[in-house]
Design an enzyme around this catalytic site. Structure first.
Site, PDB file in Angstrom:
ATOM      1  N   LYS A  99      23.275  23.816  54.738  1.00 19.71           N
ATOM      2  CA  LYS A  99      24.616  24.478  54.770  1.00 19.71           C
ATOM      3  C   LYS A  99      24.592  24.890  56.466  1.00 19.71           C
ATOM      4  O   LYS A  99      23.584  25.555  56.938  1.00 19.71           O
ATOM      5  CB  LYS A  99      24.837  25.728  54.038  1.00 19.71           C
ATOM      6  N   SER A 100      25.689  25.015  57.103  1.00 16.51           N
ATOM      7  CA  SER A 100      25.795  25.176  58.519  1.00 16.51           C
ATOM      8  C   SER A 100      26.440  26.281  58.940  1.00 16.51           C
ATOM      9  O   SER A 100      26.884  26.639  60.015  1.00 16.51           O
ATOM     10  CB  SER A 100      26.502  23.761  59.075  1.00 16.51           C
ATOM     11  N   ALA A 101      27.115  27.039  57.824  1.00 14.04           N
ATOM     12  CA  ALA A 101      28.035  28.191  58.218  1.00 14.04           C
ATOM     13  C   ALA A 101      27.730  29.147  57.000  1.00 14.04           C
ATOM     14  O   ALA A 101      27.417  29.004  56.112  1.00 14.04           O
ATOM     15  CB  ALA A 101      29.456  27.899  58.123  1.00 14.04           C
ATOM     16  N   GLN A 156      29.415  29.315  53.666  1.00 13.70           N
ATOM     17  CA  GLN A 156      29.068  27.934  52.483  1.00 13.70           C
ATOM     18  C   GLN A 156      27.682  28.634  51.833  1.00 13.70           C
ATOM     19  O   GLN A 156      27.172  29.567  52.296  1.00 13.70           O
ATOM     20  CB  GLN A 156      28.585  27.009  53.484  1.00 13.70           C
ATOM     21  N   GLN A 171      29.454  19.174  60.340  1.00 16.34           N
ATOM     22  CA  GLN A 171      29.173  20.600  60.557  1.00 16.34           C
ATOM     23  C   GLN A 171      28.023  21.017  60.799  1.00 16.34           C
ATOM     24  O   GLN A 171      26.741  20.435  60.603  1.00 16.34           O
ATOM     25  CB  GLN A 171      29.700  21.123  59.195  1.00 16.34           C
TER      26      GLN A 171
END
Length: 226
Positions: free
Chosen positions: A19-21, A24, A226
């Site tokens: 997950k990049s954020a 998320q 992302q």
């Protein structure tokens, strides 16, 4: 000295989630991986922290854990990298090792464990085409942005060795002169190192600076990884 014999074992299916954020979560990715019967201790996870590589666990999995015959499963193709080139590099490295790649969702699914090799080759070819298109878009926008910046009086002053190295790596990447990892190694300053995460950050800043006078939406990436 005799080489240590690698212990033989049956092929293993590994899961990978990223997950990049902060907003998320891993819920959907982990649910889909576990539906395949992949246990928790066979699932590697990465999360953007703003420090160091964002693919630390993936690097451990691909460089130290997997063996020929194993498979790496991800929910979507873009979980395996932040750009088409990065995903392509991983795919080629795993192919050379005899490790399979499988994705469960998304517009472009890959499953080298069962699908026709010709279909896989077509998908990889398409990915390479998109990567080249990505480079061309970046090059065109960057050149146009540089001209506008120079006309507006922007000066590209002296930079530190690391800044020069990152810029050299970015320009080489834009012109298709190597993969990100190859270029980071090529441009590594004496006694220093370049990080993959910083490369992406500086690439965005580099292009944004050149496009400062352009009000059109940025379209330098074909895949919005992302």
């Amino acid at each position: 000295m005799a080489k240590k014999k690698v212990e033989e074992r049956e092929p293993i299916t590994w899961g990978y989630a990223r997950k990049s954020a902060h907003h998320q979560d891993f819920k959907i990715q982990l649910e889909e991986l576990k539906k395949l019967g992949i246990p928790d201790n066979h699932i590697y996870k990465d999360q953007s922290s703003g420090k160091g590589t964002e693919r630390e666990q993936l690097d451990i999995l691909t460089k130290k854990i997997v063996r020929p015959g194993d498979a790496i499963v991800a929910y979507k193709l873009d979980r395996l990298g932040r750009s088409t080139v990065q995903v392509l590099t991983l795919f080629n490295e795993m192919h050379e090792m005899g490790v399979h790649i499988k994705t469960l969702s998304g517009a472009m699914k890959i499953d080298t464990t069962s699908q026709d090799p010709a279909l896989t080759n077509l998908q990889v070819t398409m990915m390479a085409l998109f990567a080249e298109m990505e480079r061309q878009f970046i090059l065109e926008r960057t050149n146009a942005g540089r001209v506008r910046a120079m006309k507006s009086g922007t000066k590209f002053g002296p930079k530190s060795k690391h800044d020069q190295a990152y810029e050299g790596a970015i320009e080489d990447f834009i012109n298709g002169k190597g993969t990100i990892l190859e270029l980071l190694e090529k441009w590594k300053p004496d006694g220093g190192s370049l990080s993959e995460q910083t490369f992406y950050r500086k690439k965005r800043a580099y292009i944004a600076k050149l496009q400062a006078k352009d009000k059109k939406p940025t379209d330098y990436e074909v895949f919005p990884f992302q």
